[in-house]
Design a protein around this motif. Sequence first.
Motif: not given
Length: 299
Positions: A20-29, A281-291
């Motif tokens: 999560r730290r590498r991706v830049g998210v506090d949590d996942l969905i 990349g992290p932006a894609w992962l942030r979108a996928v894993c949470r946003d």
Amino acid sequence: MTTPAGPDPAAEAATVAAFRRRVGVDDLIDVHTHFMPRRVLAKVWAYFDRAGPLVGRAWPITYRHGETELVERLRAFKVRAFTSMLYPHRPGMARWLNDWSADFAARTPDCLHTATFFDEPAAASDVTRALSQGARVFKSHLQVGGYDPNSPTLDPVWGLLSDADTPVVIHCGSGPVPGAHTGPAPIAALLGRHRRLRLIVAHLGMPEYEDFLALAETHDRLMLDTTMAFTRFTESTIPFPARALPRLADLADRVLLGTDFPNIPYPYSHALHALESTGLGPAWLRAVCRDNAARLFRL
């Protein structure tokens, strides 16, 4: 059978936290997790244990724990919201599964209230009832249910779900083994009649990855979940084609994290690392894993 210990909870929570730290998210969905009545889940695990015909290979369950511990594992991973995917394999099951799921959601506030249906005369009334109970997402399993999504009996169901703008996670790809009504053609036909339907294609549609990417490129309300994709387990038999990664990157706003927890033959953390291994990349992962899921479910 002896219950396996599975990964060390504290160590794995630390591994997920580092992701999560590498991706830049506090949590996942996570939009594709399974919680079911105890006796139903036990039968599902037994089916995996004997590598039943819909599984086709050895499939050891990593998290063979009770309901409370499974919920706590997800919370330790900081999964802010998750589902209770469940599905009938014969008529007469959907309503009592939905009643169980409504109760589970009521006592598990971080669970997205999940419901299901089957191709049977009661399908429309079952869906109406589940929606009135507060269902926020449905599960349709064409492989296990063995039904045609274009059955006339289900047409009112798709209409109800379209009108309610309620997402349906649908196992419609032909993996791990084909079903009578799996593959992209039935879904293309369904979306031709119900263009407002909000489908989430499970497992990125494996093995017909590129066909389902093409559908998503044509239907802007079609989404995909990442369940089991890119893991060593899946890549050994149903690899995602490297040439399709740019197309997956372009659909960054319509891909959602899914894992199949707890019914997976590897640690949860490996599913996350597998997504990271795509190099998207992290932006894609942030979108996928949470946003994306946060936006879809207004979380």
